[in-house]
Design a protein around this motif. Structure first.
Motif: not given
Length: 369
Positions: A230-233, A237-240, A269, A272-273
């Motif tokens: 569920w991570c953005a990578k 996304s971070h929200e998920e 997060q 990643h950001e």
């Protein structure tokens, strides 16, 4: 002619000036390097004085001490005694995370030489443990082909072979699922890396995750893998990822260590950001509260729960950034010597990341030592 020599003289003076400035900056860089090395040496000496290990004694492969029985069992199967491996897996009983660990250890061994596993499968073709190890071995081979580099550093041919091997592993995973005890989540946990590699849809992944959770709702290792999905990578996304982390953490009570999941989501997060300042981000009130909750969870865990090491590693990182140095040092004392896990492995130089956080924390508590 005099004008020529005059110009030449000016040029030579300019060149000399550049050379001198270059020498100056080289010497300055050397002095700065020496100063940094001296600071590092003092920090290392201070940590050593407080019982911490030097850089050359850090194990970069494991998160904690490897139980002696692992070596005994691996030596046995290498000699052809697959029955020792079978007995070891079954001895895990319904401790499903431990069963998976043993399947994984034997799967890695079989990826190197599977003669003993082939003999096991021939003798017991319907043995669920052998089927799971066979599947895990295939996944290890696929992972080795893919490598650990980023996607943009991996060739098309590597990806082609990787996906082909994962599809073959999927057949073995499905066989293991058909043979397994209906209560055993292990073969479904084995499907998780396939879901990442082959890019399962969100709906398909939720169905897989549900199969694991209904069998073992507090399976920390499986939840960490789901969080990765569920991570953005990967596929979210971070929200998920954060929503999943909080939902899964709510399945546990004090001592179940599921408070690791929100920490992992925050960590992913920040990793990643690129525009996040860790010295600000990790001090945000909700992140501090998550670390505090994890400390309470850890205090309630069984003393012999090996899963606690994963939480201790992550807590050491969070507490360091939150300037909670005595609490960070307590975690470093438990994990010192072993850095083969997150957050250290998310750096190109895990040892440097670990030593910086550990030694700085020690220095803040004992600055005059």
């Amino acid at each position: 002619m005099m004008i020529f020599f005059g110009v030449l003289g000016l040029a030579l003076l300019a060149v000399a000036g550049y050379v001198l400035r270059g020498v100056y900056y080289i010497r300055k860089a050397k002095r700065l390097t020496a100063e940094v090395e001296a600071i590092g040496a003092r920090a290392a000496a201070r940590s050593a004085a407080h019982g911490f290990l030097p850089a050359d004694r850090l194990d970069t492969e494991h998160s904690g001490p490897v139980p002696a029985e692992h070596g005994v069992v691996l030596a046995a199967v290498r000699s052809g005694d697959w029955q020792a491996g079978a007995a070891w897996v079954e001895a895990a009983g319904q401790d499903w995370e431990e069963r998976y660990t043993r399947v994984y250890v034997l799967g890695e061994e079989a990826a190197e030489d599977d003669a003993w596993l082939r003999a096991w499968r021939a003798a017991r073709p319907a043995d669920p443990a052998a089927a799971a190890i066979d599947a895990d071995s295939a996944l290890t081979v696929a992972s080795n082909v893919r490598g650990a580099l980023r996607a943009n550093q991996t060739s098309r041919e590597q990806f082609r072979v990787f996906h082909e091997l994962q599809r073959k592993a999927q057949v073995l995973v499905e066989e293991a699922q058909a043979l397994a005890d209906p209560a055993d989540p292990t073969p479904y946990v084995l499907e998780q890396p396939i879901a990442l590699g082959l890019g399962y849809s969100n709906e398909r992944y939720r169905a897989l995750s549900a199969e694991i959770t209904k069998r073992d709702p507090k399976n920390l290792s499986a939840h960490v893998r789901s969080l990765q999905y569920w991570c953005a990578k990967w596929h979210g996304s971070h929200e998920e990822a954060m929503a999943y982390a909080r939902e899964a953490a709510a399945l546990g009570g004090p001592g179940d260590l599921l408070t690791l999941l929100p920490l992992y989501a925050y960590f992913e997060q920040e990793t990643h950001e690129d525009d996040l300042d860790p010295d600000v981000y990790f001090k945000e009130p909700e992140v501090v509260a998550a670390a505090t909750a994890a400390l309470a969870d850890l205090a309630a865990a069984a003393p012999d729960d090996r899963r606690a090491l994963r939480l201790r590693h992550m807590l050491a990182w969070f507490l360091y950034w939150q300037d909670r140095y005595p609490e960070a040092i307590e975690q470093f004392r438990h994990i010192d010597g072993y850095i083969g896990t997150a957050p250290w492995t998310y750096s190109g130089d895990p040892a440097a990341r670990y030593l910086k956080a550990r030694d700085y924390s020690v220095g803040q508590v004992t600055p005059g030592a």
